[in-house]
Write an enzyme that holds these catalytic residues in place. Structure first.
Site, PDB file in Angstrom:
ATOM      1  CD  GLU A 294      -6.530  -5.408  -0.134  1.00 45.63           C
ATOM      2  OE1 GLU A 294      -6.098  -6.185  -0.727  1.00 45.63           O
ATOM      3  OE2 GLU A 294      -6.451  -5.414   0.806  1.00 45.63           O
TER       4      GLU A 294
ATOM      5  CB  SER B 241      -7.843   6.546  10.820  1.00 47.84           C
ATOM      6  OG  SER B 241      -7.299   5.718  11.183  1.00 47.84           O
TER       7      SER B 241
ATOM      8  CB  CYS C   7       0.915  -1.096   9.641  1.00 44.03           C
ATOM      9  SG  CYS C   7      -0.081  -0.814   8.037  1.00 44.03           S
TER      10      CYS C   7
ATOM     11  CB  CYS D 277      -7.281  -2.948  11.004  1.00 43.08           C
ATOM     12  SG  CYS D 277      -9.283  -2.064  11.335  1.00 43.08           S
TER      13      CYS D 277
ATOM     14  CG  LEU E  99      -3.104   7.476  21.395  1.00 43.99           C
ATOM     15  CD1 LEU E  99      -2.418   8.905  20.619  1.00 43.99           C
ATOM     16  CD2 LEU E  99      -3.969   7.946  22.462  1.00 43.99           C
TER      17      LEU E  99
ATOM     18  CB  CYS F 119       2.883   1.853  11.865  1.00 44.51           C
ATOM     19  SG  CYS F 119       2.427   3.625  11.700  1.00 44.51           S
TER      20      CYS F 119
ATOM     21  CB  CYS G  64     -12.204   0.150   4.607  1.00 45.38           C
ATOM     22  SG  CYS G  64     -11.661   0.950   6.030  1.00 45.38           S
TER      23      CYS G  64
ATOM     24  CB  CYS H  61       1.738   4.067   3.799  1.00 44.96           C
ATOM     25  SG  CYS H  61       2.004   5.085   4.918  1.00 44.96           S
TER      26      CYS H  61
ATOM     27  N   GLY I 165      -2.774   3.348   3.452  1.00 47.47           N
ATOM     28  CA  GLY I 165      -2.239   4.807   3.119  1.00 47.47           C
ATOM     29  C   GLY I 165      -2.361   5.616   4.249  1.00 47.47           C
ATOM     30  CD  GLU I 166      -1.914   9.863   7.607  1.00 48.77           C
ATOM     31  OE1 GLU I 166      -1.946   8.827   8.494  1.00 48.77           O
ATOM     32  OE2 GLU I 166      -3.016  10.331   7.799  1.00 48.77           O
TER      33      GLU I 166
HETATM   34  N1  SAH Z   1      -3.175   5.642   8.132  1.00 49.44           N
HETATM   35  C1  SAH Z   1      -3.620   5.463   8.693  1.00 49.44           C
HETATM   36  C2  SAH Z   1      -5.397   4.934   8.773  1.00 49.44           C
HETATM   37  C3  SAH Z   1      -5.236   3.458   7.965  1.00 49.44           C
HETATM   38  S1  SAH Z   1      -4.970   2.317   9.030  1.00 49.44           S
HETATM   39  C4  SAH Z   1      -3.583   5.654  10.655  1.00 49.44           C
HETATM   40  O1  SAH Z   1      -3.095   5.057  10.023  1.00 49.44           O
HETATM   41  O2  SAH Z   1      -4.461   5.851  11.462  1.00 49.44           O
HETATM   42  C5  SAH Z   1      -5.983   2.091  10.049  1.00 49.44           C
HETATM   43  C6  SAH Z   1      -6.165   1.995  11.078  1.00 49.44           C
HETATM   44  O3  SAH Z   1      -5.570   0.450  11.307  1.00 49.44           O
HETATM   45  C7  SAH Z   1      -5.196   2.287  11.895  1.00 49.44           C
HETATM   46  O4  SAH Z   1      -5.570   2.313  13.465  1.00 49.44           O
HETATM   47  C8  SAH Z   1      -4.341   1.327  12.414  1.00 49.44           C
HETATM   48  O5  SAH Z   1      -3.280   1.892  13.155  1.00 49.44           O
HETATM   49  C9  SAH Z   1      -4.690   0.120  12.434  1.00 49.44           C
HETATM   50  N2  SAH Z   1      -3.839  -1.343  12.005  1.00 49.44           N
HETATM   51  C10 SAH Z   1      -2.470  -1.069  11.556  1.00 49.44           C
HETATM   52  N3  SAH Z   1      -2.187  -2.275  11.394  1.00 49.44           N
HETATM   53  C11 SAH Z   1      -2.705  -2.794  11.627  1.00 49.44           C
HETATM   54  C12 SAH Z   1      -2.289  -4.501  12.785  1.00 49.44           C
HETATM   55  N4  SAH Z   1      -1.941  -6.017  11.642  1.00 49.44           N
HETATM   56  N5  SAH Z   1      -3.931  -4.911  13.249  1.00 49.44           N
HETATM   57  C13 SAH Z   1      -4.859  -3.482  13.807  1.00 49.44           C
HETATM   58  N6  SAH Z   1      -4.849  -2.845  13.350  1.00 49.44           N
HETATM   59  C14 SAH Z   1      -4.321  -2.181  12.505  1.00 49.44           C
HETATM   60 FE1  SF4 Z   2       0.962   3.766   9.729  1.00 48.22          FE
HETATM   61 FE2  SF4 Z   2      -1.309   3.940   8.750  1.00 48.22          FE
HETATM   62 FE3  SF4 Z   2       0.387   3.559   7.139  1.00 48.22          FE
HETATM   63 FE4  SF4 Z   2       0.058   1.871   8.238  1.00 48.22          FE
HETATM   64  S1  SF4 Z   2      -1.622   3.368   6.827  1.00 48.22           S
HETATM   65  S2  SF4 Z   2       2.071   2.473   8.006  1.00 48.22           S
HETATM   66  S3  SF4 Z   2      -1.122   1.975  10.583  1.00 48.22           S
HETATM   67  S4  SF4 Z   2       0.231   5.538   8.922  1.00 48.22           S
END
Ligand code: SAH
Ligand code: SF4
Length: 368
Positions: free
Chosen positions: A90, A202, A117, A344, A225, A114, A103, A110, A170-171
Site C-alpha cells: 500500500e 523510518s 504491527c 500507521c 523506539l 514487531c 507514505c 516484514c 516493510g523495513e
Molecule cells: N519498518 C519501519 C517503517 C514502517 S512502520 C519501522 O518500523 O520504523 C512506520 C511506523 O508505524 C513505525 O514507527 C511503526 O513502529 C509504527 N507502527 C507499526 N504498527 C503500528 C500500529 N498498529 N499503530 C501505530 N503505529 C504503528
Molecule cells: Fe516492525 Fe516496522 Fe516491520 Fe512493522 S514494518 S514489523 S513496525 S519493522
C-alpha cells in the site's frame, strides 16, 4: 525488459554509455519518467526516432497495477498495489495545507515481527524492487495530476507530492540495495528533486545499515523506539535483541554527523498500560538525553487480532506534557485516513482479507 524506474541516475548513465549514447540522454529520460510521468518510451519526443525504437525493444516503464484506490473523508487516499503471487503493498497520500506527503512501502510484509504491527503479523513476502518503490511516487503524482490536483505548488509547476516518508509496509533498511537507488531518484534534480529534509526513512533500528545510510545517502531519519529500556523493547521490537538501545543510540549520534536535519525523530507508539506510564516517560527522557531529537507519539492503531489497546487520550497528552517539560519537542501524530484503515501499522489489513486462506496458516493467532 528493463523497467526504467529501476535505474538510478548513475545506472541510467551507464545504460546509455554502454549503447554509445551521451550522458545527457540519461537526464532526458529521467525527466520524461520522473517529472513528466511518461508511461511509454514512445512519448519521449526529444529522443531521436531511432533511439526510441531501440529503447522500446529493451526498456519499458512498468506502471504499478492498482487493486484498490480508496479515499477517506479527510482526503487521505490509499492505493493497494499488486506485488504478484497474491501479495500487495500500500501507499498512502496524506494531503496537508502546505504539503502533499506520500507514505511509501519498501517490502511486501516484514520479517521483523514487531508485536503491535499488522505488517509484521503478515510475515515477510518479498523485497520490492527500486522500480516498485519509486513507482509508488510516480503513480501518486501521475494520478493526482490526471485527477486535476489544484494545490498552489502544483499550479506553480511542481509535482503534487512534496514529501516522502518511508513508513509504509516493510523495513526499508532490510531492503537496502533497492531502497538507496530509490532515495537517489527522490533526491535527483532531474527526477523528483526533493530536498533531503523532505525525504524521511523510518527504521526499527538496524544499526549497521543506519551507518551505511549515513555514508551513502543521508536523508532525514526516524527511529521507531517504542520503549525506553531493553527488556520492554526486546518484547515490542524483537530486532532490539540483536541491536540493543545503547548501540542504537550511538548509531543515532553518528548519523547526526551527516544528517540533513540536526535531530532524529523518535517514534513511540502509545500502548495502553504497556509503555505509557509516567515511569516510562521518565526513563525515556534519560534514554534520549544525549541525542538531539524530537519525539513523535503515535496513538496505537488497532487491527483485527491485535493484542494491544490504544492509550486513552488523556494519558497520551500527559505523557507528552512530561516530555515537553523536560525540554523535548514532542508531537502527537494525528491519525489520518482511519475510516479506510490507512493509519500507521494498519497497512496490510486488506491484503490479509484478500489472501486469507493462504496467509491464515502463517498469521500467529493472538490470544485475548
Ligand atoms: N519498518 C519501519 C517503517 C514502517 S512502520 C519501522 O518500523 O520504523 C512506520 C511506523 O508505524 C513505525 O514507527 C511503526 O513502529 C509504527 N507502527 C507499526 N504498527 C503500528 C500500529 N498498529 N499503530 C501505530 N503505529 C504503528
Ligand atoms: Fe516492525 Fe516496522 Fe516491520 Fe512493522 S514494518 S514489523 S513496525 S519493522
Amino acid at each position: 525488459m528493463i523497467d526504467l524506474k529501476d535505474l538510478d541516475p548513475a545506472s541510467l548513465e551507464a545504460f546509455f554509455a554502454e549503447r554509445g549514447e551521451k550522458p545527457f540522454r540519461a537526464r532526458q529520460v529521467l525527466r520524461w519518467v520522473h517529472q513528466r510521468f511518461a508511461a511509454d518510451v514512445s512519448e519521449m519526443s526529444d529522443l531521436s526516432k531511432s533511439l526510441r525504437d531501440t529503447l522500446c525493444t529493451v526498456a519499458q516503464i512498468k506502471a504499478p497495477e492498482v487493486i484498490r484506490d480508496t479515499t477517506a473523508s479527510d482526503g487521505t487516499r490509499k492505493w493497494l498495489l499488486d506485488a504478484g503471487n497474491g501479495n500487495a503493498v500500500e501507499s498512502v497520500y496524506i494531503p496537508e495545507d502546505d504539503r502533499g506527503t506520500l507514505c511509501v512501502s519498501s517490502q511486501a510484509g516484514c520479517a521483523l515481527d514487531c508485536a503491535f504491527c499488522s505488517t509484521g503479523k503478515q510475515g515477510f513476502n518479498r523485497n520490492l524492487t527500486t522500480g516498485e518503490i519509486v513507482g509508488q511516487l510516480w503513480h501518486a503524482n501521475r494520478t493526482l495530476l490526471a485527477d486535476g490536483a489544484t494545490r498552489p505548488w502544483v499550479e506553480a509547476g511542481r509535482a503534487p507530492i512534496t514529501n516522502v516518508v518511508m513508513m509504509g509496509m516493510g523495513e526499508p533498511l532490510a531492503n537496502y540495495d533497492a531502497v538507496v537507488p530509490a532515495l537517489e531518484l527522490f533526491l535527483d534534480d532531474n527526477a523528483y528533486g526533493l530536498s533531503r529534509r523532505r525525504v524521511t526513512l523510518s527504521t526499527s533500528g538496524l544499526v549497521p545499515w543506519i551507518d551505511r545510510l549515513r555514508d551513502d545517502c543521508p536523508v532525514a531519519l526516524a527511529v521507531s523506539l517504542h520503549a525506553p529500556d531493553d527488556a520492554l523493547r526486546d518484547r515490542l521490537v524483537p530486532i532490539n535483541r540483536r541491536h540493543p538501545l545503547d548501540e542504537l543510540m550511538a548509531a543515532c549520534r553518528r548519523y547526526l554527523e551527516r544528517a540533513p536535519r540536526d535531530f532524529i525523530t523518535f517514534e513511540y507508539v502509545m500502548l495502553d498500560g504497556v509503555n505509557d506510564q509516567p515511569s516510562h516517560a521518565a526513563a525515556l527522557i534519560d534514554r534520549v538525553a544525549d541525542v538531539p531529537c524530537k519525539l513523535n507519539l503515535i496513538p496505537f492503531n488497532p487491527f483485527p487480532g491485535s493484542e494491544f489497546r490504544t492509550s486513552p487520550r488523556e494519558r497520551v497528552l500527559s505523557f507528552q506534557r512530561q516530555l515537553m517539560d523536560a525540554g523535548i519537542v514532542t508531537t502527537v501524530r494525528r491519525t489520518r485516513g482511519d475510516d479506510i484503515d490507512a493509519a500507521c501499522g494498519q497497512l496490510a489489513g486488506q491484503v490479509q482479507d484478500r489472501t486469507k486462506r493462504r496467509l491464515s496458516t502463517r498469521i500467529p493467532v493472538v490470544a485475548r
